[in-house]
Write a protein that holds these residues in place. Structure first.
Motif, mmCIF file in Angstrom:
data_model
loop_
_atom_site.group_PDB
_atom_site.id
_atom_site.type_symbol
_atom_site.label_atom_id
_atom_site.label_comp_id
_atom_site.label_asym_id
_atom_site.label_seq_id
_atom_site.Cartn_x
_atom_site.Cartn_y
_atom_site.Cartn_z
ATOM 1 N N MET A 185 5.366 39.192 57.514
ATOM 2 C CA MET A 185 5.055 39.205 58.923
ATOM 3 C C MET A 185 5.457 37.877 59.545
ATOM 4 N N LEU A 186 5.733 37.948 60.833
ATOM 5 C CA LEU A 186 6.118 36.760 61.583
ATOM 6 C C LEU A 186 5.039 36.411 62.599
ATOM 7 N N ALA A 187 4.741 35.128 62.702
ATOM 8 C CA ALA A 187 3.849 34.669 63.759
ATOM 9 C C ALA A 187 4.651 34.606 65.058
ATOM 10 N N PRO A 188 4.018 34.789 66.209
ATOM 11 C CA PRO A 188 4.739 34.823 67.480
ATOM 12 C C PRO A 188 5.589 33.578 67.743
ATOM 13 N N GLN A 189 5.155 32.413 67.289
ATOM 14 C CA GLN A 189 5.902 31.179 67.521
ATOM 15 C C GLN A 189 7.080 31.007 66.561
ATOM 16 N N GLU A 190 7.239 31.904 65.589
ATOM 17 C CA GLU A 190 8.328 31.788 64.624
ATOM 18 C C GLU A 190 9.610 32.493 65.061
ATOM 19 N N PHE A 191 9.586 33.198 66.171
ATOM 20 C CA PHE A 191 10.772 33.910 66.622
ATOM 21 C C PHE A 191 10.819 33.991 68.134
ATOM 22 N N THR A 192 11.993 34.353 68.611
ATOM 23 C CA THR A 192 12.181 34.680 70.015
ATOM 24 C C THR A 192 13.008 35.961 70.049
ATOM 25 N N VAL A 193 13.307 36.463 71.218
ATOM 26 C CA VAL A 193 14.152 37.647 71.365
ATOM 27 C C VAL A 193 15.312 37.247 72.254
ATOM 28 N N GLY A 194 16.524 37.564 71.811
ATOM 29 C CA GLY A 194 17.678 37.189 72.613
ATOM 30 C C GLY A 194 18.970 37.686 72.015
ATOM 31 N N SER A 195 20.056 37.195 72.578
ATOM 32 C CA SER A 195 21.382 37.601 72.128
ATOM 33 C C SER A 195 21.944 36.580 71.147
ATOM 34 N N PHE A 196 22.950 36.997 70.435
ATOM 35 C CA PHE A 196 23.650 36.120 69.502
ATOM 36 C C PHE A 196 24.108 34.845 70.207
ATOM 37 N N ALA A 197 24.578 34.967 71.443
ATOM 38 C CA ALA A 197 25.085 33.816 72.187
ATOM 39 C C ALA A 197 24.005 32.762 72.442
ATOM 40 N N THR A 198 22.719 33.156 72.395
ATOM 41 C CA THR A 198 21.631 32.196 72.618
ATOM 42 C C THR A 198 21.047 31.657 71.310
ATOM 43 N N ALA A 199 21.518 32.180 70.177
ATOM 44 C CA ALA A 199 21.022 31.714 68.875
ATOM 45 C C ALA A 199 21.663 30.372 68.525
ATOM 46 N N THR A 200 21.049 29.658 67.629
ATOM 47 C CA THR A 200 21.587 28.397 67.142
ATOM 48 C C THR A 200 21.945 28.545 65.664
#
Length: 152
Positions: free
Chosen positions: A1-16
């Motif tokens: 499971m993931l805690a809410p602060q461990e992820f975001t939702v977005g596109s590949f272009a916004t990933a690092t």
């Protein structure tokens, strides 16, 4: 499971680089993000498109849950001399100060390249090591969780 602060939702272009993208639906695919010569690049991790490379993606079509700062752990029992054998797509390569992932430019498997996942590692000499088996993790110690691993 993931805690809410461990992820975001977005596109590949916004990933690092050093992010894992997990799908939200059957039309999205898991992807490990790095770069090729400073341009954002990702390796698709699904079986259907295993280790095909995506670069740039200005369209924003690739999206999902973005988990930043994941770590790659290699299985030392799957090591081989990468200075003599290139390794298939999906192989991790430890070279100079980098950890690289061999990927396919397209579905042909004829044209291959490598995505840089981690830089500024302690330097190696002029030898390289390849690893056939590896996994993506977050956390450490008892908090460590495996999010994806190669099939063995």
């Amino acid at each position: 499971m993931l805690a809410p602060q461990e992820f975001t939702v977005g596109s590949f272009a916004t990933a690092t680089p050093s992010s894992l993208i997990l799908p939200r639906s059957a039309s999205e695919f898991p992807m490990l993000v790095g770069h090729i010569d400073g341009i954002l690049a990702g390796a698709i991790l699904s079986e259907q498109y295993a280790f095909e490379c995506i670069e740039g993606d200005p369209s924003g079509n690739w999206a999902g849950l973005i988990i930043p700062d994941v770590r790659v752990e290699v299985d030392e029992t799957s090591v081989f001399a990468a200075d003599h054998i290139a390794g298939a797509p999906g192989t991790m390569i430890r070279s100079d100060t980098r950890l690289l992932l061999r990927v396919k430019r397209d579905r042909s498997q004829v044209s291959e390249r490598a995505i840089t996942l981690h830089e500024e590692l302690p330097p190696t000499d002029d030898r390289r090591a390849g690893f056939q088996h590896w996994q993506i993790v977050i956390g450490e110690g008892v908090e460590k969780r495996v999010l994806w691993k190669t099939q063995q």
